[in-house]
Scaffold this active site. Structure first.
Site, PDB file in Angstrom:
ATOM      1  CG  HIS A  19      -1.891  -1.055   1.367  1.00 17.62           C
ATOM      2  ND1 HIS A  19      -2.025  -1.829   2.510  1.00 17.62           N
ATOM      3  CD2 HIS A  19      -2.829  -1.527   0.511  1.00 17.62           C
ATOM      4  CE1 HIS A  19      -2.994  -2.707   2.349  1.00 17.62           C
ATOM      5  NE2 HIS A  19      -3.503  -2.554   1.136  1.00 17.62           N
ATOM      6  CE  LYS A  43     -13.491  -7.198   4.183  1.00 19.57           C
ATOM      7  NZ  LYS A  43     -13.016  -6.433   3.021  1.00 19.57           N
ATOM      8  NE  ARG A  92      -2.789  -7.462  -4.393  1.00 20.56           N
ATOM      9  CZ  ARG A  92      -3.582  -7.522  -3.350  1.00 20.56           C
ATOM     10  NH1 ARG A  92      -3.079  -7.774  -2.166  1.00 20.56           N
ATOM     11  NH2 ARG A  92      -4.872  -7.359  -3.470  1.00 20.56           N
ATOM     12  CB  SER A 129      -4.354  -6.739   4.463  1.00 16.91           C
ATOM     13  OG  SER A 129      -3.944  -5.461   4.048  1.00 16.91           O
TER      14      SER A 129
HETATM   15  P1  ADP Z   1      -9.602  -3.923  -0.430  1.00 21.78           P
HETATM   16  O1  ADP Z   1     -10.243  -4.577   0.751  1.00 21.78           O
HETATM   17  O2  ADP Z   1     -10.425  -2.829  -1.063  1.00 21.78           O
HETATM   18  O3  ADP Z   1      -8.996  -4.864  -1.471  1.00 21.78           O
HETATM   19  P2  ADP Z   1      -6.938  -3.515   0.523  1.00 21.78           P
HETATM   20  O4  ADP Z   1      -6.616  -2.769   1.779  1.00 21.78           O
HETATM   21  O5  ADP Z   1      -6.673  -4.972   0.504  1.00 21.78           O
HETATM   22  O6  ADP Z   1      -8.418  -3.141   0.201  1.00 21.78           O
HETATM   23  O7  ADP Z   1      -6.170  -2.866  -0.711  1.00 21.78           O
HETATM   24  C1  ADP Z   1      -6.318  -1.511  -1.069  1.00 21.78           C
HETATM   25  C2  ADP Z   1      -5.648  -1.256  -2.426  1.00 21.78           C
HETATM   26  O8  ADP Z   1      -4.268  -1.568  -2.344  1.00 21.78           O
HETATM   27  C3  ADP Z   1      -6.174  -2.130  -3.567  1.00 21.78           C
HETATM   28  O9  ADP Z   1      -6.137  -1.377  -4.763  1.00 21.78           O
HETATM   29  C4  ADP Z   1      -5.183  -3.241  -3.661  1.00 21.78           C
HETATM   30  O10 ADP Z   1      -5.124  -3.801  -4.962  1.00 21.78           O
HETATM   31  C5  ADP Z   1      -3.913  -2.487  -3.350  1.00 21.78           C
HETATM   32  N1  ADP Z   1      -2.868  -3.371  -2.838  1.00 21.78           N
HETATM   33  C6  ADP Z   1      -2.949  -4.211  -1.807  1.00 21.78           C
HETATM   34  N2  ADP Z   1      -1.787  -4.874  -1.619  1.00 21.78           N
HETATM   35  C7  ADP Z   1      -0.943  -4.419  -2.585  1.00 21.78           C
HETATM   36  C8  ADP Z   1       0.400  -4.728  -2.960  1.00 21.78           C
HETATM   37  N3  ADP Z   1       1.106  -5.647  -2.321  1.00 21.78           N
HETATM   38  N4  ADP Z   1       0.946  -4.064  -4.005  1.00 21.78           N
HETATM   39  C9  ADP Z   1       0.200  -3.142  -4.685  1.00 21.78           C
HETATM   40  N5  ADP Z   1      -1.071  -2.827  -4.393  1.00 21.78           N
HETATM   41  C10 ADP Z   1      -1.642  -3.444  -3.360  1.00 21.78           C
END
Ligand code: ADP
Length: 154
Positions: A19, A43, A92, A129
């Site tokens: 992130h 959730k 990703r 995450s």
């Molecule tokens: P959500 O629950 O909406 O997927 P996340 O917190 O998991 O939210 O992710 C928020 C954003 O960050 C999304 O666009 C996701 O694709 C991106 N993201 C998560 N992990 C990575 C990573 N390792 N590299 C690049 N982008 C990421």
């Protein structure tokens, strides 16, 4: 002309280096990036809203162009409230791409807000995450995956 505002929405349960990298790399494009932490009461999250927001703010403490705020409801409604004309998302892999494409088109139809995608850096493509939570639940070391020190909760 002043630079546009972007919203980077997500659950951030917890924030990861993936992130952080997306936000940092997008900063030259925007006057401000607002990290919108979605609060979804249906959730179950591992970490509280307060804890997640605190970690996001700490990660960007030295970036005056980054703000973090919790929000409920649609991302496009947050965009309207804060004056953002772009949504920022990270990709990703092709699974992310297929899903994100539909949401991006829907958000544009709903509000005219465009989504900007950045591919994850090669060293972050495997970080999510969900994986961090799983490692923490099994008392593994996640220090290479997140910007904050989580040793105390292991
Ligand atoms: P959500 O629950 O909406 O997927 P996340 O917190 O998991 O939210 O992710 C928020 C954003 O960050 C999304 O666009 C996701 O694709 C991106 N993201 C998560 N992990 C990575 C990573 N390792 N590299 C690049 N982008 C990421």
């Amino acid at each position: 002309m002043s630079q546009p505002i972007a919203v980077f929405p997500g659950s951030f349960d917890p924030i990861t280096n993936g992130h952080v990298s997306i936000v940092r790399r997008a900063l030259p494009l925007f006057g401000k990036v607002i990290v919108g932490m979605g609060v979804n009461h249906t959730k179950q999250s591992m970490f509280t809203v307060e804890q997640r927001i605190t970690w996001i703010r700490e990660a960007f403490a030295n970036e005056p162009k980054v703000e973090a705020m919790p929000f409920e409801g649609l991302t496009v409604d947050l965009c309207r409230r804060v004056g953002a004309t772009f949504i920022l998302r990270g990709l990703r892999n092709s699974i992310d791409h297929g899903y994100e494409r539909s949401i991006a088109l829907m958000n544009r139809q709903l509000s005219g807000v465009e989504t900007i995608f950045l591919p994850s850096a090669p060293e972050h493509g495997h970080i999510s995450s969900t994986i961090v939570r799983e490692l923490l639940a099994n008392k593994a070391d996640v220090s290479a995956l997140v910007p904050m020190d989580l040793r105390s909760i292991r």
